[in-house]
Design a protein around this motif. Sequence first.
Motif, PDB file in Angstrom:
ATOM      1  N   SER A  70       0.827  -1.199   0.000  1.00 54.82           N
ATOM      2  CA  SER A  70       0.000   0.000   0.000  1.00 54.82           C
ATOM      3  C   SER A  70       0.868   1.259   0.000  1.00 54.82           C
ATOM      4  CB  SER A  70      -0.929  -0.010   1.228  1.00 54.82           C
ATOM      5  OG  SER A  70      -1.807   1.085   1.213  1.00 54.82           O
ATOM      6  N   PHE A  71       1.897   1.256   0.837  1.00 56.74           N
ATOM      7  CA  PHE A  71       2.798   2.406   0.912  1.00 56.74           C
ATOM      8  C   PHE A  71       3.538   2.612  -0.413  1.00 56.74           C
ATOM      9  CE2 PHE A  71       7.041   4.163   1.768  1.00 56.74           C
ATOM     10  CZ  PHE A  71       6.691   5.377   2.355  1.00 56.74           C
ATOM     11  N   GLU A  72       4.040   1.539  -0.981  1.00 54.16           N
ATOM     12  CA  GLU A  72       4.793   1.669  -2.230  1.00 54.16           C
ATOM     13  C   GLU A  72       3.919   2.193  -3.358  1.00 54.16           C
ATOM     14  OE1 GLU A  72       6.608  -2.116  -2.904  1.00 54.16           O
ATOM     15  OE2 GLU A  72       8.255  -1.746  -1.471  1.00 54.16           O
ATOM     16  N   HIS A  73       2.647   1.765  -3.370  1.00 53.98           N
ATOM     17  CA  HIS A  73       1.716   2.287  -4.375  1.00 53.98           C
ATOM     18  C   HIS A  73       1.520   3.790  -4.197  1.00 53.98           C
ATOM     19  CE1 HIS A  73      -1.928   2.994  -6.704  1.00 53.98           C
ATOM     20  NE2 HIS A  73      -2.523   3.403  -5.601  1.00 53.98           N
ATOM     21  N   ALA A  74       1.310   4.213  -2.950  1.00 49.36           N
ATOM     22  CA  ALA A  74       1.097   5.629  -2.685  1.00 49.36           C
ATOM     23  C   ALA A  74       2.328   6.448  -3.067  1.00 49.36           C
ATOM     24  CB  ALA A  74       0.757   5.832  -1.210  1.00 49.36           C
ATOM     25  N   LEU A  75       3.514   5.971  -2.678  1.00 47.81           N
ATOM     26  CA  LEU A  75       4.750   6.703  -2.970  1.00 47.81           C
ATOM     27  C   LEU A  75       5.028   6.738  -4.470  1.00 47.81           C
ATOM     28  CD1 LEU A  75       7.166   8.147  -1.693  1.00 47.81           C
ATOM     29  CD2 LEU A  75       8.330   5.929  -1.578  1.00 47.81           C
ATOM     30  N   ARG A  76       4.840   5.611  -5.121  1.00 49.20           N
ATOM     31  CA  ARG A  76       5.060   5.532  -6.578  1.00 49.20           C
ATOM     32  C   ARG A  76       4.114   6.484  -7.320  1.00 49.20           C
ATOM     33  NH1 ARG A  76       4.717   0.458  -6.590  1.00 49.20           N
ATOM     34  NH2 ARG A  76       2.497   0.265  -7.082  1.00 49.20           N
ATOM     35  N   SER A  77       2.862   6.497  -6.918  1.00 46.27           N
ATOM     36  CA  SER A  77       1.865   7.334  -7.589  1.00 46.27           C
ATOM     37  C   SER A  77       2.113   8.813  -7.330  1.00 46.27           C
ATOM     38  CB  SER A  77       0.461   6.949  -7.110  1.00 46.27           C
ATOM     39  OG  SER A  77       0.180   5.588  -7.374  1.00 46.27           O
ATOM     40  N   ALA A  78       2.460   9.152  -6.087  1.00 46.88           N
ATOM     41  CA  ALA A  78       2.725  10.554  -5.749  1.00 46.88           C
ATOM     42  C   ALA A  78       3.959  11.069  -6.478  1.00 46.88           C
ATOM     43  CB  ALA A  78       2.898  10.693  -4.238  1.00 46.88           C
ATOM     44  N   THR A  79       4.957  10.204  -6.641  1.00 43.14           N
ATOM     45  CA  THR A  79       6.172  10.586  -7.372  1.00 43.14           C
ATOM     46  C   THR A  79       5.842  10.869  -8.830  1.00 43.14           C
ATOM     47  OG1 THR A  79       7.547   9.261  -5.887  1.00 43.14           O
ATOM     48  CG2 THR A  79       8.486   9.870  -8.026  1.00 43.14           C
ATOM     49  N   ALA A  80       5.079   9.989  -9.449  1.00 40.52           N
ATOM     50  CA  ALA A  80       4.698  10.188 -10.855  1.00 40.52           C
ATOM     51  C   ALA A  80       3.844  11.434 -11.029  1.00 40.52           C
ATOM     52  CB  ALA A  80       3.957   8.955 -11.355  1.00 40.52           C
ATOM     53  N   ASP A  81       3.057  11.753 -10.010  1.00 41.16           N
ATOM     54  CA  ASP A  81       2.149  12.907 -10.058  1.00 41.16           C
ATOM     55  C   ASP A  81       2.835  14.196  -9.615  1.00 41.16           C
ATOM     56  OD1 ASP A  81      -0.395  14.063 -10.477  1.00 41.16           O
ATOM     57  OD2 ASP A  81      -0.932  13.836  -8.362  1.00 41.16           O
ATOM     58  N   GLN A  82       4.056  14.080  -9.130  1.00 39.86           N
ATOM     59  CA  GLN A  82       4.801  15.224  -8.590  1.00 39.86           C
ATOM     60  C   GLN A  82       3.974  15.950  -7.521  1.00 39.86           C
ATOM     61  OE1 GLN A  82       6.109  17.652 -11.923  1.00 39.86           O
ATOM     62  NE2 GLN A  82       7.569  16.106 -12.613  1.00 39.86           N
ATOM     63  N   ASN A  83       3.361  15.152  -6.665  1.00 42.53           N
ATOM     64  CA  ASN A  83       2.505  15.683  -5.608  1.00 42.53           C
ATOM     65  C   ASN A  83       3.378  15.942  -4.377  1.00 42.53           C
ATOM     66  OD1 ASN A  83       0.688  16.019  -3.428  1.00 42.53           O
ATOM     67  ND2 ASN A  83      -0.863  14.739  -4.425  1.00 42.53           N
ATOM     68  N   GLU A  84       3.793  17.196  -4.210  1.00 45.79           N
ATOM     69  CA  GLU A  84       4.732  17.536  -3.143  1.00 45.79           C
ATOM     70  C   GLU A  84       4.131  17.332  -1.758  1.00 45.79           C
ATOM     71  OE1 GLU A  84       7.853  18.067  -3.658  1.00 45.79           O
ATOM     72  OE2 GLU A  84       7.588  17.977  -5.832  1.00 45.79           O
ATOM     73  N   GLU A  85       2.843  17.627  -1.596  1.00 47.93           N
ATOM     74  CA  GLU A  85       2.194  17.437  -0.302  1.00 47.93           C
ATOM     75  C   GLU A  85       2.200  15.963   0.087  1.00 47.93           C
ATOM     76  OE1 GLU A  85      -2.196  17.930   1.876  1.00 47.93           O
ATOM     77  OE2 GLU A  85      -1.939  18.492  -0.238  1.00 47.93           O
ATOM     78  N   ALA A  86       1.806  15.099  -0.854  1.00 44.61           N
ATOM     79  CA  ALA A  86       1.779  13.665  -0.583  1.00 44.61           C
ATOM     80  C   ALA A  86       3.183  13.145  -0.297  1.00 44.61           C
ATOM     81  CB  ALA A  86       1.172  12.916  -1.764  1.00 44.61           C
ATOM     82  N   LEU A  87       4.157  13.564  -1.096  1.00 44.33           N
ATOM     83  CA  LEU A  87       5.524  13.077  -0.909  1.00 44.33           C
ATOM     84  C   LEU A  87       6.081  13.478   0.447  1.00 44.33           C
ATOM     85  CD1 LEU A  87       6.942  13.737  -4.488  1.00 44.33           C
ATOM     86  CD2 LEU A  87       6.559  11.509  -3.413  1.00 44.33           C
ATOM     87  N   ALA A  88       5.790  14.707   0.873  1.00 45.14           N
ATOM     88  CA  ALA A  88       6.275  15.165   2.172  1.00 45.14           C
ATOM     89  C   ALA A  88       5.685  14.328   3.299  1.00 45.14           C
ATOM     90  CB  ALA A  88       5.933  16.640   2.362  1.00 45.14           C
ATOM     91  N   GLU A  89       4.374  14.056   3.214  1.00 44.78           N
ATOM     92  CA  GLU A  89       3.721  13.279   4.273  1.00 44.78           C
ATOM     93  C   GLU A  89       4.185  11.827   4.271  1.00 44.78           C
ATOM     94  OE1 GLU A  89      -0.493  13.657   4.463  1.00 44.78           O
ATOM     95  OE2 GLU A  89      -0.463  15.865   4.479  1.00 44.78           O
ATOM     96  N   LEU A  90       4.378  11.266   3.097  1.00 45.85           N
ATOM     97  CA  LEU A  90       4.808   9.865   3.012  1.00 45.85           C
ATOM     98  C   LEU A  90       6.259   9.699   3.448  1.00 45.85           C
ATOM     99  CD1 LEU A  90       3.056   8.972  -0.366  1.00 45.85           C
ATOM    100  CD2 LEU A  90       2.473   8.035   1.877  1.00 45.85           C
ATOM    101  N   HIS A  91       7.131  10.621   3.039  1.00 46.06           N
ATOM    102  CA  HIS A  91       8.529  10.529   3.452  1.00 46.06           C
ATOM    103  C   HIS A  91       8.671  10.727   4.956  1.00 46.06           C
ATOM    104  CE1 HIS A  91      10.321   9.914  -0.414  1.00 46.06           C
ATOM    105  NE2 HIS A  91       9.907  11.076  -0.919  1.00 46.06           N
ATOM    106  N   ALA A  92       7.766  11.511   5.538  1.00 52.34           N
ATOM    107  CA  ALA A  92       7.812  11.746   6.983  1.00 52.34           C
ATOM    108  C   ALA A  92       7.535  10.468   7.778  1.00 52.34           C
ATOM    109  CB  ALA A  92       6.811  12.829   7.374  1.00 52.34           C
ATOM    110  N   LEU A  93       6.940   9.474   7.128  1.00 57.52           N
ATOM    111  CA  LEU A  93       6.675   8.203   7.801  1.00 57.52           C
ATOM    112  C   LEU A  93       7.950   7.385   7.982  1.00 57.52           C
ATOM    113  CD1 LEU A  93       3.406   7.065   5.958  1.00 57.52           C
ATOM    114  CD2 LEU A  93       3.599   8.204   8.183  1.00 57.52           C
ATOM    115  N   GLY A  94       9.020   7.778   7.276  1.00 54.44           N
ATOM    116  CA  GLY A  94      10.242   7.004   7.338  1.00 54.44           C
ATOM    117  C   GLY A  94      10.077   5.680   6.614  1.00 54.44           C
ATOM    118  N   GLU A  95      10.857   4.685   7.023  1.00 49.45           N
ATOM    119  CA  GLU A  95      10.677   3.351   6.456  1.00 49.45           C
ATOM    120  C   GLU A  95       9.334   2.816   6.934  1.00 49.45           C
ATOM    121  OE1 GLU A  95      12.829  -1.055   6.378  1.00 49.45           O
ATOM    122  OE2 GLU A  95      13.720   0.614   7.492  1.00 49.45           O
TER     123      GLU A  95
END
Length: 336
Positions: A165-190
């Motif tokens: 689930s996490f990898e899907h969210a991160l992969r999709s946010a990266t492709a979408d260049q969604n900075e808000e999503a990327l910031a929140e997902l990266h904040a989760l750490g591993e």
Amino acid sequence: MTDESGRAVIADLCRIPNPEAIDRTTYVELGGVEQFISIRGRNRTNPVLIVCHGGPALTLLASSWIWQRGVEEYFTVVNYDQRASGKSAAGATADMDLSVDRYVDDLEELITWIQGELGVTKVGVLGHSWGTIIGITLAEQRPDLLWGYIGVGQVISGPENEVESFEHALRSATADQNEEALAELHALGEYPGAQPLTLERIVTCRKWAHHYGGLSAHRSESDYFMGSAELSPYYTEDDLDLIGVGQQATMPQVLPQLLGFDARDRIAFDVPVLMFLGRHDFTTPTAPVERWIERVTAPSKDVVWFENSAHLCMHEEPGKFVVSLVNLALPHAIAG
């Protein structure tokens, strides 16, 4: 048209007026807890299919008016609000047993009650999401009670689900260049990693997995599903409030069991097994299920892919859902 008049139209649509039909609601004591039961079908002689809802505590009966009417032409459909869920949440207590084993025992007691009430020997169980944990455990332990088991959004490995689930969210946010999503997902750490898997971390992961179609395919929101309960002919305003009560009551105990569930080595079944999988499901991702079903031994096993669905294939592709049940489940029901 007001919400009230709209609800009245839906209620009239869902009436089953023919004399051979069954449309009954009641409370049954299961494991010492009163639980709400709905029994509906066009012909009371049709085979019985019990729907085991997901959650925690997210009853499917509230939204069943969207998808279930077609199923009712071929099966007598039994919905039940599990302990501390939906209408059954009125009896929730702080010390209530919410273990997987207790939920499975409740389902077994419900089947025994159905056998007496409807005069059937075997039933089918259709589990959705969290309900698949209950359903697959019963199928493994008591195949003598079942003509078949159908898993929809099957949970096989809670830990693997979180990674997918996490990898899907991160992969999709990266492709979408969604900075808000990327910031929140990266904040989760591993993720899920060694940190405590708190509700806040889970909600953040799910938020973006769902935003990118992991709950309803090709949709960033699932308002049709979330709002369908408000138009349900089966729930009053007070009943709807109980859905939230049930979720709050069950979350602390049920969510850890859901996330920690692991059935990867439970592969021997003495009952037909059917998997209904949404191609875009990243709520209970399908990759662990694909790996598992290849190793399963059962009298028969079938996998149906819903190409335009994610986690809610009965809502997203209701026609294919009914046809798949009729083609693949009904023959087992008749034989059983």
